[in-house]
Design a protein around this motif. Sequence first.
Motif, mmCIF file in Angstrom:
data_model
loop_
_atom_site.group_PDB
_atom_site.id
_atom_site.type_symbol
_atom_site.label_atom_id
_atom_site.label_comp_id
_atom_site.label_asym_id
_atom_site.label_seq_id
_atom_site.Cartn_x
_atom_site.Cartn_y
_atom_site.Cartn_z
ATOM 1 N N PHE A 162 0.821 -1.222 0.000
ATOM 2 C CA PHE A 162 0.000 0.000 0.000
ATOM 3 C C PHE A 162 0.850 1.266 0.000
ATOM 4 O O PHE A 162 0.593 2.200 -0.761
ATOM 5 N N LYS A 163 1.858 1.322 0.848
ATOM 6 C CA LYS A 163 2.548 2.592 1.085
ATOM 7 C C LYS A 163 3.428 3.052 -0.073
ATOM 8 O O LYS A 163 3.663 4.250 -0.243
ATOM 9 N N GLY A 164 3.903 2.114 -0.884
ATOM 10 C CA GLY A 164 4.755 2.543 -1.987
ATOM 11 C C GLY A 164 6.028 3.195 -1.467
ATOM 12 O O GLY A 164 6.698 2.665 -0.590
ATOM 13 N N ASP A 165 6.325 4.402 -1.975
ATOM 14 C CA ASP A 165 7.553 5.090 -1.566
ATOM 15 C C ASP A 165 7.297 6.166 -0.509
ATOM 16 O O ASP A 165 8.163 7.018 -0.278
ATOM 17 N N CYS A 166 6.122 6.158 0.108
ATOM 18 C CA CYS A 166 5.858 7.176 1.137
ATOM 19 C C CYS A 166 6.658 6.860 2.409
ATOM 20 O O CYS A 166 7.059 5.714 2.641
ATOM 21 N N LYS A 167 6.896 7.878 3.219
ATOM 22 C CA LYS A 167 7.720 7.726 4.414
ATOM 23 C C LYS A 167 6.859 7.349 5.624
ATOM 24 O O LYS A 167 5.841 7.982 5.896
ATOM 25 N N VAL A 168 7.323 6.314 6.331
ATOM 26 C CA VAL A 168 6.620 5.825 7.520
ATOM 27 C C VAL A 168 7.495 6.071 8.744
ATOM 28 O O VAL A 168 8.696 5.790 8.730
ATOM 29 N N LEU A 169 6.892 6.601 9.817
ATOM 30 C CA LEU A 169 7.629 6.893 11.041
ATOM 31 C C LEU A 169 7.149 5.986 12.173
ATOM 32 O O LEU A 169 5.948 5.816 12.379
ATOM 33 N N LYS A 170 8.117 5.398 12.891
ATOM 34 C CA LYS A 170 7.791 4.546 14.046
ATOM 35 C C LYS A 170 7.519 5.435 15.255
ATOM 36 O O LYS A 170 8.380 6.213 15.661
#
Length: 263
Positions: A162-170
């Motif tokens: 789903f996220k592709g190249d978007c940035k995910v923050l923990k």
Amino acid sequence: TDPSDDEAVEKASDNRTATRQDSDSKPAVKKKRKQPTECFLSQPEEKQESTVKAKRRRKKKISDVLQKSAPKPGVPADLQNLLTQHFGENRSVIEIEELKLSDSCFLPANDLSHSFSSYLKEICPKWAKLRRNHEEKKSVVMLVLCSSALRSLELIKSMTAFKGDCKVLKLFAKHIKIKEQMNMLEKGVFHIGVGTPGRVKALVEQDGLCLNATKYMILDWNWRDQKLRRMMDIPEIKRETIDLLEKSIIKLCRDGSVKLGLF
């Protein structure tokens, strides 16, 4: 003296001695009878103790019962009831009414047939456009709340499609200091935040995370840990989630800027 008289006296004394011996032996017989009676009385106590132990063992095996029962997906009414029960004793009718959310505040709930990526694709069909337009720092477009750091990592891995190249923050506390997360939010642009309600709440309270740009908040509602507890079955997680909802999210939902999803 007539010898027959002596014999009569001896017989009389012998009879008295035998009588005494019989009377002396009677209590001994009674004692012997009491012994099995005492043993008999002790048996029900042993049964009671074994019954209590059996009951205690059954309580420990409640997870086995839950494991065999069919899972039931969460629905918006479940969250509404949870809020009402939590605040019912301490809030007025008007205050509780202000915490209620209409059905329009909710995204379609997971019917347990979805992977995390497929669920996000269903509820966020315009995600690519939202991702491109998001340029605000100290914020995320989507917040995902779950019960632990380990579960956060699992969800991040499972949303790859789903996220592709978007940035995910923990956004959890384990091994990550809150100042580090605040610095990252201030310097960079992130699209998705995945973490625990306690850390997210702390970031919001310390002005490290702004929710004005947030469009979606997903609760990891149906997942169960090794003890078969959902996130709302864990007292600390439940309390922190409700606090975050009350102080920040519910108002945004009522204003129409945030949608809630139960995965």
